[in-house]
Design a protein around this motif. Structure first.
Motif, PDB file in Angstrom:
ATOM      1  N   ASP A   1      -3.581   7.815  10.854  1.00 45.89           N
ATOM      2  CA  ASP A   1      -2.479   7.226  10.088  1.00 45.89           C
ATOM      3  C   ASP A   1      -1.593   6.391  11.004  1.00 45.89           C
TER       4      ASP A   1
ATOM      5  N   LEU B   1       0.965   5.501   6.642  1.00 45.50           N
ATOM      6  CA  LEU B   1      -0.087   4.799   5.893  1.00 45.50           C
ATOM      7  C   LEU B   1      -1.440   5.056   6.555  1.00 45.50           C
ATOM      8  N   SER B   2      -2.442   5.371   5.733  1.00 47.33           N
ATOM      9  CA  SER B   2      -3.760   5.728   6.260  1.00 47.33           C
ATOM     10  C   SER B   2      -4.517   4.505   6.760  1.00 47.33           C
TER      11      SER B   2
ATOM     12  N   LEU C   1       6.045   1.592   7.425  1.00 48.79           N
ATOM     13  CA  LEU C   1       4.633   1.895   7.171  1.00 48.79           C
ATOM     14  C   LEU C   1       4.202   3.245   7.727  1.00 48.79           C
TER      15      LEU C   1
ATOM     16  N   GLN D   1       0.824  -1.216   0.000  1.00 52.80           N
ATOM     17  CA  GLN D   1       0.000   0.000   0.000  1.00 52.80           C
ATOM     18  C   GLN D   1       0.861   1.269   0.000  1.00 52.80           C
ATOM     19  N   CYS D   2       2.129   1.129   0.368  1.00 48.95           N
ATOM     20  CA  CYS D   2       2.989   2.323   0.347  1.00 48.95           C
ATOM     21  C   CYS D   2       4.313   2.076  -0.360  1.00 48.95           C
TER      22      CYS D   2
ATOM     23  N   GLY E   1      -5.889   2.588   3.964  1.00 49.72           N
ATOM     24  CA  GLY E   1      -4.882   1.734   3.338  1.00 49.72           C
ATOM     25  C   GLY E   1      -4.663   0.456   4.123  1.00 49.72           C
TER      26      GLY E   1
END
Length: 211
Positions: free
Chosen positions: A127, A59-60, A56, A24-25, A63
């Protein structure tokens, strides 16, 4: 009464949660490298987990949920755990992975497990902070298995541990029966039995009169 405790990533699931989160990131490849080193006992688990979660940072929450929706159970996992539940065997998941990801996969399969021992990601303002907390960062799975067995009123020699990686070794070494699920080379010598599918595991549990 019997108790069967499973590792999650690499055992009940062929998904690796930190790798899915890393995708995701854009850091999945780095995640996979660190994970492999840890599972082969080349670096300590706590160090590897902190390194991976640190990647990480930012990362939201959305996400994270998207990643956890991709966590899948291995074929046959549902059959094994339902059979254990039907037989009155206590079931537990003892994982250095993340409780929310485990719960997500179980809920999608309508699959109850008696106890989940897992770590948790830390959020601030929606986040990830790049930090992790929980009982299986510095703590080891032998202590977790003892605690779960004690709470369930099951003697340690009546427990079965199923795992694949180096961080499963403490749990495998104290369980009454140690089962390696496609175990890493450093882990296999410590296993009483080795299986390569959930169907094989179910057959083994039947042969051992656990099912």
């Amino acid at each position: 009464m019997k108790l069967v405790a499973f590792d999650f990533d690499g055992t009940l699931s062929d998904s690796e949660m930190t790798v899915l989160l890393g995708a995701q990131c854009g850091v999945a490849e780095e995640m996979e490298t660190i994970t492999e080193r840890a599972m082969n006992d080349e670096i300590g688990y706590a160090e590897s987990l902190r390194e991976r979660v640190g990647l990480l940072d930012g990362l939201s929450a959305d996400g994270v949920e998207t990643a956890f929706e991709d966590v899948e159970l291995r074929p046959g996992t549902v059959d094994v755990i339902r059979a254990l539940n039907d037989a009155g065997v206590v079931t537990a998941i003892v994982t250095g992975g993340f409780g929310r990801g485990v719960e997500s996969a179980l809920a999608r399969n309508d699959l109850p497990v008696d106890t989940i021992v897992a770590n948790q990601l830390v959020f601030a303002d929606g986040d990830l902070t790049g930090e992790v907390e929980g009982p299986l960062i510095e703590g080891t799975k032998d202590d977790a298995l003892r605690a779960v067995a004690d709470n369930a009123g099951v003697a340690l020699d009546e427990t079965v541990a199923v795992g694949d990686g180096a961080n499963d070794l403490p749990m495998l070494e104290v369980a009454g029966l140690a089962v390696g699920y496609e175990p890493k080379p450093a882990v296999e010598p410590h296993c009483d039995e080795v299986v390569a599918s959930m169907a094989e595991l179910q057959e083994l549990l039947e042969d051992r009169s656990i099912l």
